[in-house]
Design a protein around this motif. Structure first.
Motif, PDB file in Angstrom:
ATOM      1  N   PHE A  81       0.855  -1.091   0.056  1.00 60.41           N
ATOM      2  CA  PHE A  81      -0.082   0.088   0.065  1.00 60.41           C
ATOM      3  C   PHE A  81       0.751   1.352   0.036  1.00 60.41           C
ATOM      4  CE2 PHE A  81      -2.349   3.292   1.928  1.00 60.41           C
ATOM      5  CZ  PHE A  81      -3.753   3.098   1.166  1.00 60.41           C
ATOM      6  N   ARG A  82       2.098   1.203   0.890  1.00 63.14           N
ATOM      7  CA  ARG A  82       2.804   2.082   0.915  1.00 63.14           C
ATOM      8  C   ARG A  82       3.575   2.583  -0.621  1.00 63.14           C
ATOM      9  NH1 ARG A  82       8.064   2.777   1.088  1.00 63.14           N
ATOM     10  NH2 ARG A  82       9.169   4.653   2.297  1.00 63.14           N
ATOM     11  N   PHE A 127      -4.362   4.943   6.243  1.00 63.39           N
ATOM     12  CA  PHE A 127      -5.304   5.867   5.951  1.00 63.39           C
ATOM     13  C   PHE A 127      -4.938   7.226   6.288  1.00 63.39           C
ATOM     14  CE2 PHE A 127      -7.983   1.725   6.797  1.00 63.39           C
ATOM     15  CZ  PHE A 127      -7.747   1.508   5.331  1.00 63.39           C
ATOM     16  N   ARG A 128      -4.484   7.534   7.317  1.00 64.53           N
ATOM     17  CA  ARG A 128      -3.862   8.916   7.637  1.00 64.53           C
ATOM     18  C   ARG A 128      -3.193   9.579   6.428  1.00 64.53           C
ATOM     19  NH1 ARG A 128      -3.856   7.551  13.140  1.00 64.53           N
ATOM     20  NH2 ARG A 128      -1.734   6.782  12.976  1.00 64.53           N
ATOM     21  N   LEU A 142      -3.129   8.589   3.171  1.00 64.52           N
ATOM     22  CA  LEU A 142      -3.991   8.342   1.884  1.00 64.52           C
ATOM     23  C   LEU A 142      -4.741   9.693   2.242  1.00 64.52           C
ATOM     24  CD1 LEU A 142      -5.371   7.443  -0.480  1.00 64.52           C
ATOM     25  CD2 LEU A 142      -7.030   6.148   0.900  1.00 64.52           C
ATOM     26  N   ASP A 143      -5.181  10.078   3.369  1.00 66.33           N
ATOM     27  CA  ASP A 143      -6.041  11.399   3.556  1.00 66.33           C
ATOM     28  C   ASP A 143      -5.165  12.546   3.178  1.00 66.33           C
ATOM     29  OD1 ASP A 143      -8.341  12.781   4.341  1.00 66.33           O
ATOM     30  OD2 ASP A 143      -7.060  13.757   5.993  1.00 66.33           O
ATOM     31  N   ALA A 144      -3.818  12.635   3.619  1.00 61.92           N
ATOM     32  CA  ALA A 144      -2.791  13.576   3.338  1.00 61.92           C
ATOM     33  C   ALA A 144      -3.027  13.905   2.025  1.00 61.92           C
ATOM     34  CB  ALA A 144      -1.589  13.519   4.167  1.00 61.92           C
ATOM     35  N   ALA A 145      -2.807  12.708   1.110  1.00 59.18           N
ATOM     36  CA  ALA A 145      -2.616  12.810  -0.255  1.00 59.18           C
ATOM     37  C   ALA A 145      -3.807  13.524  -1.123  1.00 59.18           C
ATOM     38  CB  ALA A 145      -2.251  11.523  -0.811  1.00 59.18           C
ATOM     39  N   LEU A 146      -5.038  13.482  -0.378  1.00 62.61           N
ATOM     40  CA  LEU A 146      -6.383  13.870  -1.013  1.00 62.61           C
ATOM     41  C   LEU A 146      -6.661  15.510  -0.621  1.00 62.61           C
ATOM     42  CD1 LEU A 146      -8.425  11.008  -0.075  1.00 62.61           C
ATOM     43  CD2 LEU A 146      -7.115  11.309  -2.150  1.00 62.61           C
ATOM     44  N   THR A 147      -5.623  16.274  -0.452  1.00 59.05           N
ATOM     45  CA  THR A 147      -5.670  17.734  -0.118  1.00 59.05           C
ATOM     46  C   THR A 147      -5.914  18.325  -1.735  1.00 59.05           C
ATOM     47  OG1 THR A 147      -3.460  18.136  -0.201  1.00 59.05           O
ATOM     48  CG2 THR A 147      -4.226  17.863   1.910  1.00 59.05           C
ATOM     49  N   GLY A 148      -6.502  19.390  -1.595  1.00 59.33           N
ATOM     50  CA  GLY A 148      -6.761  20.200  -2.789  1.00 59.33           C
ATOM     51  C   GLY A 148      -8.170  20.059  -2.952  1.00 59.33           C
ATOM     52  N   THR A 149      -8.481  21.042  -3.944  1.00 58.06           N
ATOM     53  CA  THR A 149      -9.704  20.947  -4.523  1.00 58.06           C
ATOM     54  C   THR A 149      -9.876  20.060  -5.861  1.00 58.06           C
ATOM     55  OG1 THR A 149      -9.317  22.715  -5.964  1.00 58.06           O
ATOM     56  CG2 THR A 149     -10.257  23.379  -4.013  1.00 58.06           C
ATOM     57  N   LYS A 163     -10.680   0.147  11.653  1.00 57.89           N
ATOM     58  CA  LYS A 163      -9.866   1.318  11.210  1.00 57.89           C
ATOM     59  C   LYS A 163     -10.272   2.131  10.038  1.00 57.89           C
ATOM     60  CE  LYS A 163      -5.872  -0.637  13.730  1.00 57.89           C
ATOM     61  NZ  LYS A 163      -4.733  -1.424  13.640  1.00 57.89           N
ATOM     62  N   LEU A 164     -10.725   1.284   8.949  1.00 56.73           N
ATOM     63  CA  LEU A 164     -11.570   1.879   7.748  1.00 56.73           C
ATOM     64  C   LEU A 164     -12.300   2.884   8.300  1.00 56.73           C
ATOM     65  CD1 LEU A 164     -11.556   2.562   4.615  1.00 56.73           C
ATOM     66  CD2 LEU A 164     -12.957   0.380   4.569  1.00 56.73           C
ATOM     67  N   LYS A 165     -13.481   2.354   8.978  1.00 52.21           N
ATOM     68  CA  LYS A 165     -14.655   3.152   9.567  1.00 52.21           C
ATOM     69  C   LYS A 165     -14.162   4.366  10.332  1.00 52.21           C
ATOM     70  CE  LYS A 165     -17.799   3.862  13.159  1.00 52.21           C
ATOM     71  NZ  LYS A 165     -17.677   4.522  14.402  1.00 52.21           N
ATOM     72  N   VAL A 166     -12.992   4.361  11.365  1.00 49.89           N
ATOM     73  CA  VAL A 166     -12.813   5.568  11.666  1.00 49.89           C
ATOM     74  C   VAL A 166     -11.979   6.567  10.911  1.00 49.89           C
ATOM     75  CG1 VAL A 166     -11.172   6.305  13.388  1.00 49.89           C
ATOM     76  CG2 VAL A 166     -12.513   4.202  13.966  1.00 49.89           C
ATOM     77  N   ALA A 167     -11.406   5.996  10.000  1.00 53.81           N
ATOM     78  CA  ALA A 167     -10.843   6.876   8.892  1.00 53.81           C
ATOM     79  C   ALA A 167     -12.033   7.515   8.052  1.00 53.81           C
ATOM     80  CB  ALA A 167      -9.834   6.025   7.877  1.00 53.81           C
TER      81      ALA A 167
END
Length: 477
Positions: free
Chosen positions: A70-71, A92-93, A95-102, A125-129
């Motif tokens: 995954f990494r 998942f953290r 991944l979320d950091a890579a989704l910044t921007g519009t 952990k997916l549910k929490v994310a």
């Protein structure tokens, strides 16, 4: 090559009209085109598309290897420096950091049962994310996709943690016949429906298998090359496909599939055939195979009572698996050794009978096309399933497909032969006489056929609706 799937694409595209992100479950048998469908959706949507695929299981697989993969996929697709991932919360953290921007973002977690199958806390952990990270991104559609539908059922769809969070649960089935025909391109207009249907009777509407078809050679040569050659794609495919649905119950599941390859059976008949108890364990196995898309349960309405039948019958709906188990697997040692040679598949013992059964199975898997050809599309059909009555005052009767509306029972026979004559009319007349129906219900007949009709059959009043197989390919689409 991407054909069809318009209804599902339209459903996906409608998600962008929401003001909140969407979590979508996408499931179906392997090779059916789940990830290709998501990729096409992402292409039509524009914006960012990230795909993460779980590693196939083997005896050395670990959760650490899944995290490392995954990494690597995240770093390769985003160009970001991704640190070591201790667990899926970390993953998942990042991944979320890579989704910044519009802009729109489509994320696919593909073969999620492989990805999360080595960590029991993965679903939590997916549910929490989702609740705390991804849900803050309104222009995100996150797909959870896999071919092991039982894992998705248990850990996502039936999990209390995901209640109210799933926007769509999409089952990606085989392509309908009209879309399958497009794999032959413009050649489809001039090579004849029998050639196309014979190939489809072996492959079913599985896009990945159809990609292996060479439209410049005959159906005979395609089937020989794909199924009866040591390096043939469909000769090698079964073990890989079977590995997707196996578990500690693998030996019993294989016996179930082999038994159903011989013909439809009730649960009790199947238990007797296998010499096992008819209990919850067998029911669970059948449900798993049904969820995976390999087995279909015929739960039609009894025309004599207007109620659902009390005895469920099961058939092996997957055309490829059925063909392999019945016709290829018994010859597997000779094929693997390269000693199974023949001039033409049509000369193999039992070939015509086998292809007749495969054609019947193919038609049953394409009920919408059949109902359209019968001019029943859009009308209320209360039941459409094979029917068998062993004991009745009128005698036993077996119908390939019994289609019922509120006022009519349609006996639909499905035949593939070189020539179809008056014996078909006599067979239908006998079934009409023996079919038990309620008062006020009319009985009509239809024949779905691949072959030549004799003039006598074409003019016979024993058949109310003649449906040539070419109509199911719908060249007008």
């Amino acid at each position: 090559m991407f054909f069809g799937r318009k209804e599902q694409l339209d459903r996906f595209l409608s998600l962008w009209r929401k003001k909140v992100p969407s979590l979508v479950v996408c499931r179906g048998r392997r090779r059916v085109g789940k990830s290709t469908l998501v990729k096409e959706f992402a292409r039509q949507s524009g914006g960012l598309y990230l795909k993460f695929e779980g590693l196939a299981p083997d005896e050395y697989m670990t959760n650490a290897k899944q995290l490392a993969s995954f990494r690597d996929q995240l770093a390769t697709q985003t160009g970001r420096s991704v640190p070591h991932l201790k667990d899926w919360a970390d993953a998942f953290r990042e991944l979320d950091a890579a989704l910044t921007g519009t802009g729109r973002k489509v994320v696919l977690l593909d073969e999620v049962s492989w990805m999360g199958g080595y960590d029991r806390t993965f679903p939590a952990k997916l549910k929490v994310a989702w609740d705390n990270l991804f849900h803050e991104r309104p222009e995100l559609v996150l797909f959870v996709c896999g071919s092991v539908s039982t894992w998705i059922h248990k850990n996502i769809l039936r999990s209390k943690g995901f209640v109210g969070r799933i926007s769509l649960d999409t089952v990606v089935d085989e392509l309908p016949l009209a879309d399958c025909r497009k794999f032959w391109g413009n050649r489809a207009q001039r090579i004849g429906s029998r050639e196309i249907l014979d190939v489809l009777s072996v492959t079913g509407g599985v896009p990945r298998y159809l990609e292996e078809v060479d439209p410049t050679i005959s159906a005979d040569e395609n089937i020989r090359r794909l199924c009866f050659s040591p390096d043939g794609y469909l000769f090698r495919e079964f073990n890989e496909l079977f590995n997707d649905i196996v578990s500690r119950t693998a030996p019993t599941k294989r016996k179930v599939l082999e038994a159903l390859a011989e013909g439809p059976l009730s649960g009790s008949e199947l238990a007797e055939r296998l010499g096992i108890a008819r209990n919850g364990r067998l029911s669970d196995l059948l449900e798993e195979l049904e969820t995976a898309g390999f087995v279909a349960k015929a739960d039609g309405v009894n025309p004599a009572t207007g109620k659902r039948g009390r005895i469920d019958r099961y058939r092996l709906r997957d055309n490829y698996m059925r063909f392999f188990l019945r016709y290829v697997n018994p010859r597997r040692p000779e094929i693997a050794a390269g000693t199974f040679s023949f001039v033409s598949v049509s000369l193999l013992p039992g070939w015509e009978a086998m292809m007749g059964l495969q054609f019947e199975n193919l038609v049953l898997n394409n009920l919408p096309a059949v109902l359209k050809a019968m001019e029943l599309a859009g009308k209320i059909v209360v039941s459409a399933a094979p029917f068998r009555c062993v004991r009745s005052e009128r005698g036993g009767v077996q119908v390939d497909l019994l289609v019922q509306t509120e006022s009519t029972a349609w006996i639909v026979e499905i035949k593939r032969k070189g020539e179809l004559g008056q014996e078909i009319a006599r067979e239908l007349a006998q079934k009409v006489a023996r079919l038990p129906v309620r008062d006020g219900v009319a009985v009509r007949t239809a024949l779905v056929y691949d072959g030549r009709l004799t003039p006598a059959l074409a003019a016979s009043d024993a058949v109310d609706r003649l449906i040539p197989a070419i109509a199911l390919l719908d060249f007008n689409q």
